[in-house]
Enzyme design. Structure first.
Site, PDB file in Angstrom:
ATOM      1  N   LYS A  89       1.412  -1.155   0.083  1.00 61.75           N
ATOM      2  CA  LYS A  89       0.137   0.211  -0.091  1.00 61.75           C
ATOM      3  C   LYS A  89       0.912   1.349   0.134  1.00 61.75           C
ATOM      4  O   LYS A  89       2.265   1.178   0.933  1.00 61.75           O
ATOM      5  CB  LYS A  89      -0.725  -0.303   1.430  1.00 61.75           C
ATOM      6  CG  LYS A  89      -1.973   1.326   0.986  1.00 61.75           C
ATOM      7  CD  LYS A  89      -3.329   0.366   0.426  1.00 61.75           C
ATOM      8  CE  LYS A  89      -3.597   2.206   0.349  1.00 61.75           C
ATOM      9  NZ  LYS A  89      -3.498   3.072  -0.830  1.00 61.75           N
ATOM     10  N   LYS A 113       5.032   3.259   8.289  1.00 61.97           N
ATOM     11  CA  LYS A 113       4.063   4.163   8.924  1.00 61.97           C
ATOM     12  C   LYS A 113       2.675   3.312   8.188  1.00 61.97           C
ATOM     13  O   LYS A 113       1.716   3.479   9.285  1.00 61.97           O
ATOM     14  CB  LYS A 113       3.882   5.124   7.663  1.00 61.97           C
ATOM     15  CG  LYS A 113       2.835   5.789   7.723  1.00 61.97           C
ATOM     16  CD  LYS A 113       2.831   6.882   6.103  1.00 61.97           C
ATOM     17  CE  LYS A 113       4.108   7.651   5.957  1.00 61.97           C
ATOM     18  NZ  LYS A 113       4.002   8.992   4.941  1.00 61.97           N
ATOM     19  N   LYS A 125       5.293   1.920  -2.967  1.00 62.71           N
ATOM     20  CA  LYS A 125       5.674   3.132  -3.703  1.00 62.71           C
ATOM     21  C   LYS A 125       5.833   3.124  -5.276  1.00 62.71           C
ATOM     22  O   LYS A 125       6.269   2.556  -5.504  1.00 62.71           O
ATOM     23  CB  LYS A 125       6.378   3.891  -3.324  1.00 62.71           C
ATOM     24  CG  LYS A 125       5.843   5.741  -3.269  1.00 62.71           C
ATOM     25  CD  LYS A 125       5.343   6.180  -1.857  1.00 62.71           C
ATOM     26  CE  LYS A 125       4.822   7.328  -2.165  1.00 62.71           C
ATOM     27  NZ  LYS A 125       3.854   7.257  -0.987  1.00 62.71           N
ATOM     28  N   GLY A 164      -2.796   8.149  -4.076  1.00 65.03           N
ATOM     29  CA  GLY A 164      -2.353   9.068  -5.099  1.00 65.03           C
ATOM     30  C   GLY A 164      -1.267   9.428  -4.081  1.00 65.03           C
ATOM     31  O   GLY A 164      -1.405   9.378  -3.119  1.00 65.03           O
ATOM     32  N   ASP A 165      -0.144  10.490  -5.053  1.00 62.68           N
ATOM     33  CA  ASP A 165       0.818  11.049  -4.096  1.00 62.68           C
ATOM     34  C   ASP A 165       0.844  12.618  -4.804  1.00 62.68           C
ATOM     35  O   ASP A 165      -0.027  13.016  -5.267  1.00 62.68           O
ATOM     36  CB  ASP A 165       2.377  10.750  -3.726  1.00 62.68           C
ATOM     37  CG  ASP A 165       3.104  11.307  -3.489  1.00 62.68           C
ATOM     38  OD1 ASP A 165       3.111  10.607  -1.396  1.00 62.68           O
ATOM     39  OD2 ASP A 165       4.259  11.727  -3.317  1.00 62.68           O
ATOM     40  N   THR A 208      -4.956  12.656   5.422  1.00 62.27           N
ATOM     41  CA  THR A 208      -3.694  13.529   5.810  1.00 62.27           C
ATOM     42  C   THR A 208      -3.354  14.742   6.265  1.00 62.27           C
ATOM     43  O   THR A 208      -2.862  14.525   7.577  1.00 62.27           O
ATOM     44  CB  THR A 208      -2.934  13.191   4.222  1.00 62.27           C
ATOM     45  OG1 THR A 208      -2.507  12.115   3.964  1.00 62.27           O
ATOM     46  CG2 THR A 208      -1.499  13.172   4.946  1.00 62.27           C
ATOM     47  N   SER A 375      -6.752   5.688   3.488  1.00 59.57           N
ATOM     48  CA  SER A 375      -6.847   4.717   2.106  1.00 59.57           C
ATOM     49  C   SER A 375      -7.359   2.938   2.929  1.00 59.57           C
ATOM     50  O   SER A 375      -8.554   2.250   1.502  1.00 59.57           O
ATOM     51  CB  SER A 375      -5.571   4.979   1.598  1.00 59.57           C
ATOM     52  OG  SER A 375      -5.317   5.731   0.715  1.00 59.57           O
TER      53      SER A 375
END
Length: 443
Positions: A89, A113, A125, A164-165, A208, A375
């Site tokens: 994830k 995290k 990632k 997303g990022d 976030t 998420s």
């Protein structure tokens, strides 16, 4: 030579051109010494050697056609780092600076995290060196469809669930999801951050930023401080920064400065959330536009945003943005708490200064875990074919962030590092993953 130093040296030898990854590995591993002393079985099982090496690295080309009919080619990647406690994830980042070292650093941080959230998700990632800025919707759609045409082979609701990022918001997630469904025929929770009409979760956009503020609020309350009346500086003006601004305003604080890649704005009256949201999320304009609505504010280029007296600093832009000189200014001006909204935004020298000067410091892997936590809540809703209300998701988010703080704080005390949340978060996140890896044998 210690076990930890031996592994760090091997990482440096194998990855000499990836400074961000080396920095992240060094920061985490050096803080794990107390845990490794208590658990010699981790060295016997080669846990550190295994945890610093991704389980899988996927690199691929992404050909797409621009609006002029010219073929463009970018590099895409997905690094599946660790699946000991659940499916991979982590977000997808679209930015010209993306290369494997950045994605490895982010994926490595994601392991711990995700572990801290208490939810069953592993670390991964991905991304591309594609720059969405200045591209039309059609160009972004063509790129996303090409990207997913390769990525779909490596992801699914139970294997790897990207989100997303930087550079990847609801528009990009929609295009990616549409292509995945088109190729596979599966309407499943393979991506998070989706639109509300097709499986997205309420409060995901805010998560976030809200989570960062919930964590910092819990941290400062432990020292008899309050967000009510606090003066706050936030770097960045993306998703995390904007919703941290909203939550701080709701809790009685005042944000006096925010930034983007061109410069920063400063307003002692406090920055208005609705205006900032309009400029950045609706109009997608530069932060200097804020002065059209509030002419008493000032816009500054080429100077540090950390130059103003404040109580709390929230770096929410990008890695290594807050340096030693910035930390010195914050300390000199009375800042008593720092919360990392971005991934590793403070340099090691800055973190050391904060800790030496008794500034409360919330590390990113703990403080900004609210996004990935929500998420995972979206994944749960997709699996159940159900949708929780905004208030339900927000309440779950707050509980998760409070639990992360208490877990990190308690772990720091147990291992002789009271008030050091860096050590506490790293050890707490590591123990869960390490125990799962030991239990599952040599995989």
């Amino acid at each position: 030579m210690s076990y930890v130093q031996d592994v760090i040296n091997k990482v440096k030898e194998r990855n000499p051109h990836e400074p961000e990854f080396i920095q992240a590995v060094t920061e985490v591993l050096e803080s794990l010494e107390p845990a490794l002393e208590r658990h010699p079985e981790y060295e016997q099982a080669g846990i550190l050697e295994r945890i610093v090496e991704p389980e899988r690295q996927i690199l691929f080309r992404v050909p797409w056609m621009d609006d002029n009919g010219k073929v463009q080619v970018n590099r895409g990647m997905r690094i599946q780092f660790n699946s000991a406690i659940g499916p991979y994830k982590g977000g997808l980042r679209l930015h010209p600076t993306v290369y494997p070292g950045i994605i490895k650093f982010l994926g490595f941080e994601q392991i711990f995290k995700n572990s801290l959230t208490g939810l069953p998700i592993g670390g991964g990632k991905g991304g591309s060196d594609f720059d969405p800025k200045g591209k039309s919707d059609l160009e972004i759609m063509r790129f996303c469809q090409s990207f997913m045409t390769e990525l779909y082979r490596h992801v699914s609701a139970d294997i790897d669930v990207p989100a997303g990022d930087i550079g990847v918001g609801g528009r990009e997630i929609g295009y990616l999801f549409g292509q995945y469904k088109r190729i596979t025929g599966l309407n499943e929770g393979v991506l998070t951050g989706k639109g509300l009409s097709y499986g997205g979760s309420l409060a995901r956009t805010e998560a976030t930023g809200y989570g960062l503020v919930y964590f910092v609020d819990e941290m400062i309350q432990d020292k008899n401080k309050s967000l009510n009346g606090a003066r706050v500086i936030i770097s960045g003006s993306g998703n995390v920064a904007i919703y941290a601004l909203q939550k701080i305003n709701q809790l009685g604080g005042k944000v006096i400065a925010m930034s983007d890649s061109t410069g920063h704005i400063h307003d002692e009256n406090g920055i208005d959330f609705a205006t900032m949201q309009k400029i950045k999320e609706v109009e997608r304009k530069r932060i200097s536009e804020y002065l059209k609505y509030f002419p008493q504010a000032e816009y500054v280029e080429g100077e540090s945003i950390w130059r103003y007296p404040c109580d709390i600093a929230l770096p929410c832009a990008t890695q290594n943005e807050l340096k030693q000189a910035d930390a010195e200014m914050l300390i000199a001006h009375g800042c008593y708490a720092v919360g990392e909204g971005a991934n590793m935004p403070c340099t090691p020298e800055a973190v050391k200064l904060f800790q030496e000067n008794k500034v409360m410091f919330a590390p990113g892997k703990a403080a900004n875990a609210g996004g990935v936590a929500t998420s995972a809540l979206e994944m749960s809703q997709n699996s159940m074919r159900y949708s929780w209300t905004f208030e339900e998701v927000d309440a779950k988010l707050k509980n998760i962030m409070v639990s992360i703080y208490r877990n990190a704080s308690q772990t720091a005390k147990e291992y002789g590092h009271e008030d050091n949340l860096v050590v506490g978060a790293n050890i707490a996140g590591f123990l869960k993953v390490a125990n799962a890896m030991v239990s599952q044998g040599l995989v």
